[in-house]
Design a protein around this motif. Structure first.
Motif, PDB file in Angstrom:
ATOM      1  N   TRP A   1     -55.715  -8.739 -27.666  1.00 33.23           N
ATOM      2  CA  TRP A   1     -55.208  -8.071 -28.918  1.00 33.23           C
ATOM      3  C   TRP A   1     -53.745  -8.957 -29.279  1.00 33.23           C
ATOM      4  O   TRP A   1     -53.031  -8.021 -29.176  1.00 33.23           O
ATOM      5  CB  TRP A   1     -54.908  -6.506 -28.900  1.00 33.23           C
ATOM      6  CG  TRP A   1     -56.455  -5.922 -28.780  1.00 33.23           C
ATOM      7  CD1 TRP A   1     -57.555  -6.429 -28.825  1.00 33.23           C
ATOM      8  CD2 TRP A   1     -56.314  -4.540 -28.622  1.00 33.23           C
ATOM      9  NE1 TRP A   1     -58.524  -5.584 -28.826  1.00 33.23           N
ATOM     10  CE2 TRP A   1     -57.974  -4.256 -28.536  1.00 33.23           C
ATOM     11  CE3 TRP A   1     -55.625  -3.280 -28.124  1.00 33.23           C
ATOM     12  CZ2 TRP A   1     -58.465  -3.085 -28.121  1.00 33.23           C
ATOM     13  CZ3 TRP A   1     -55.917  -2.180 -27.914  1.00 33.23           C
ATOM     14  CH2 TRP A   1     -57.306  -1.970 -27.765  1.00 33.23           C
ATOM     15  N   VAL A   2     -54.022 -10.239 -29.559  1.00 36.05           N
ATOM     16  CA  VAL A   2     -52.793 -10.930 -29.669  1.00 36.05           C
ATOM     17  C   VAL A   2     -52.952 -11.592 -31.163  1.00 36.05           C
ATOM     18  O   VAL A   2     -53.846 -12.295 -31.581  1.00 36.05           O
ATOM     19  CB  VAL A   2     -52.835 -12.091 -28.893  1.00 36.05           C
ATOM     20  CG1 VAL A   2     -51.479 -13.082 -29.039  1.00 36.05           C
ATOM     21  CG2 VAL A   2     -52.411 -11.495 -27.371  1.00 36.05           C
ATOM     22  N   HIS A   3     -51.847 -11.381 -31.860  1.00 39.11           N
ATOM     23  CA  HIS A   3     -51.948 -11.827 -33.488  1.00 39.11           C
ATOM     24  C   HIS A   3     -50.602 -12.442 -33.623  1.00 39.11           C
ATOM     25  O   HIS A   3     -49.606 -11.697 -33.383  1.00 39.11           O
ATOM     26  CB  HIS A   3     -52.454 -10.846 -34.304  1.00 39.11           C
ATOM     27  CG  HIS A   3     -52.649 -11.053 -35.610  1.00 39.11           C
ATOM     28  ND1 HIS A   3     -51.671 -11.268 -36.623  1.00 39.11           N
ATOM     29  CD2 HIS A   3     -53.763 -11.397 -36.406  1.00 39.11           C
ATOM     30  CE1 HIS A   3     -52.109 -11.485 -37.710  1.00 39.11           C
ATOM     31  NE2 HIS A   3     -53.547 -11.697 -37.433  1.00 39.11           N
ATOM     32  N   ARG A   4     -50.357 -13.399 -34.299  1.00 36.47           N
ATOM     33  CA  ARG A   4     -49.019 -14.182 -34.560  1.00 36.47           C
ATOM     34  C   ARG A   4     -48.258 -13.024 -35.567  1.00 36.47           C
ATOM     35  O   ARG A   4     -47.005 -12.833 -35.444  1.00 36.47           O
ATOM     36  CB  ARG A   4     -49.375 -15.337 -35.487  1.00 36.47           C
ATOM     37  CG  ARG A   4     -48.154 -15.905 -35.829  1.00 36.47           C
ATOM     38  CD  ARG A   4     -48.437 -17.374 -36.371  1.00 36.47           C
ATOM     39  NE  ARG A   4     -49.232 -17.016 -37.589  1.00 36.47           N
ATOM     40  CZ  ARG A   4     -49.105 -16.926 -38.902  1.00 36.47           C
ATOM     41  NH1 ARG A   4     -47.665 -16.805 -39.330  1.00 36.47           N
ATOM     42  NH2 ARG A   4     -49.930 -16.815 -39.920  1.00 36.47           N
ATOM     43  N   LYS A   5     -48.852 -12.178 -36.456  1.00 34.17           N
ATOM     44  CA  LYS A   5     -48.267 -11.288 -37.224  1.00 34.17           C
ATOM     45  C   LYS A   5     -47.765 -10.010 -36.493  1.00 34.17           C
ATOM     46  O   LYS A   5     -46.815  -9.361 -36.605  1.00 34.17           O
ATOM     47  CB  LYS A   5     -49.103 -11.087 -38.335  1.00 34.17           C
ATOM     48  CG  LYS A   5     -48.191  -9.936 -39.496  1.00 34.17           C
ATOM     49  CD  LYS A   5     -49.043  -9.882 -40.484  1.00 34.17           C
ATOM     50  CE  LYS A   5     -48.589  -8.755 -41.555  1.00 34.17           C
ATOM     51  NZ  LYS A   5     -49.317  -8.588 -42.877  1.00 34.17           N
ATOM     52  N   TYR A   6     -48.587  -9.308 -35.668  1.00 37.77           N
ATOM     53  CA  TYR A   6     -48.739  -7.951 -35.199  1.00 37.77           C
ATOM     54  C   TYR A   6     -48.013  -8.060 -33.534  1.00 37.77           C
ATOM     55  O   TYR A   6     -47.567  -7.150 -33.373  1.00 37.77           O
ATOM     56  CB  TYR A   6     -49.886  -7.201 -35.131  1.00 37.77           C
ATOM     57  CG  TYR A   6     -50.560  -7.327 -36.613  1.00 37.77           C
ATOM     58  CD1 TYR A   6     -49.717  -6.339 -37.570  1.00 37.77           C
ATOM     59  CD2 TYR A   6     -51.622  -7.711 -36.960  1.00 37.77           C
ATOM     60  CE1 TYR A   6     -50.373  -5.956 -38.761  1.00 37.77           C
ATOM     61  CE2 TYR A   6     -51.985  -7.624 -38.140  1.00 37.77           C
ATOM     62  CZ  TYR A   6     -51.476  -6.823 -39.192  1.00 37.77           C
ATOM     63  OH  TYR A   6     -52.007  -6.861 -40.525  1.00 37.77           O
ATOM     64  N   THR A   7     -48.234  -9.136 -32.864  1.00 40.08           N
ATOM     65  CA  THR A   7     -47.757  -9.136 -31.627  1.00 40.08           C
ATOM     66  C   THR A   7     -46.175  -8.939 -31.491  1.00 40.08           C
ATOM     67  O   THR A   7     -45.629  -8.269 -30.586  1.00 40.08           O
ATOM     68  CB  THR A   7     -47.947 -10.479 -31.000  1.00 40.08           C
ATOM     69  OG1 THR A   7     -49.411 -10.547 -30.873  1.00 40.08           O
ATOM     70  CG2 THR A   7     -47.424 -10.521 -29.623  1.00 40.08           C
TER      71      THR A   7
END
Length: 259
Positions: free
Chosen positions: A222-228
């Protein structure tokens, strides 16, 4: 079925299990802290004792509690397995110094986890075990006038064997008789060595969660540029700062209040 079993026997599978159990334990910490904050109410232990009684006598909560115990054991066991496996895979230290930006907490998760596991054993032995399986925890009777909200508190000695609790109302007076865990907590928190152990454990919890919370999301993909970055901030401020400080404040405040 064999592929499923093979997946969870692999290093990746073990990390997934650690991530899932770890996030469940993080959720528990939030709920547990919210409940334990009842200690700060100036009501002679009423709210906290009712809360403790609810935890140990409401069937759905009891089911969740056993899931919690299982998660603690599984999380610790898989952490040990992965640590031993990693050491066997690299029995000789590197000749050169590792210049990677790994944090201190990420390098010492085994030590931090060991401190926490020891603390959990001490903590549950002192509170949970004595509350549920011994007669060392007494009872309190709270009589509250539902019209004036005035409350009186007295010690209560059950007249029947295996008495657990009772909630009744007589002539506009609510009568609550429950085990007095609040007094047991006060007694434990009046001992300086217990307070020191508690605070050290909360320091270990802080560093453990500083790395562990973020790592769990990465293990699950669960890696995301916006949410991490948001996850990282939650890991830092909520789990590594607020929750450990909240838990550590309890024994410290009680120690100085009852000196």
């Amino acid at each position: 079925m064999s592929e499923f079993k093979q997946t969870f026997n692999s290093s990746i599978g073990k990390k997934l299990i650690m991530a899932l159990t770890g996030l469940f334990l993080c959720t528990f910490l939030i709920v547990h802290l919210a409940g334990n904050l009842q200690l700060f109410q100036n009501d002679e232990g009423y709210a906290f004792n009712v809360y403790a009684n609810f935890l140990t006598h409401f069937p759905p909560i009891e089911v969740v509690a056993y899931i919690l115990y299982a998660c603690i054991v599984i999380h610790a066991l898989y952490a040990l397995i992965l640590t031993v496996k990693n050491q066997k895979a690299r029995p000789v230290k590197y000749a050169t110094v590792n210049e990677s930006p790994a944090s201190w907490s990420s390098k010492n998760m085994g030590l931090l986890g060991s401190i926490l596991l020891l603390f959990i054993v001490i903590h549950m032995g002192d509170f949970w075990y004595k509350y549920k399986f011994t007669d060392t925890v007494g009872f309190k009777e709270y009589r509250t006038n539902v019209l004036t909200n005035q409350r009186t508190v007295t010690d209560f000695i059950p007249q029947v064997k295996d008495f657990e609790h009772s909630f009744t109302t007589e002539n506009d007076v609510e009568i609550v008789r429950v085990k007095d865990l609040h007094t047991k907590v006060s007694a434990s928190f009046s001992q300086w060595w217990y307070v020191v152990i508690y605070v050290i454990a909360m320091g270990a919890l802080s560093f453990h969660l500083l790395h562990g919370f973020q790592s769990a999301f990465r293990s699950l993909g669960w890696v995301h540029r916006k949410y991490t970055p948001i996850v990282e901030q939650i890991g830092i401020w909520l789990f590594a700062v607020i929750i450990p400080l909240g838990f550590a404040a309890m024994p410290v405040v009680y120690f100085f209040m009852h000196k």
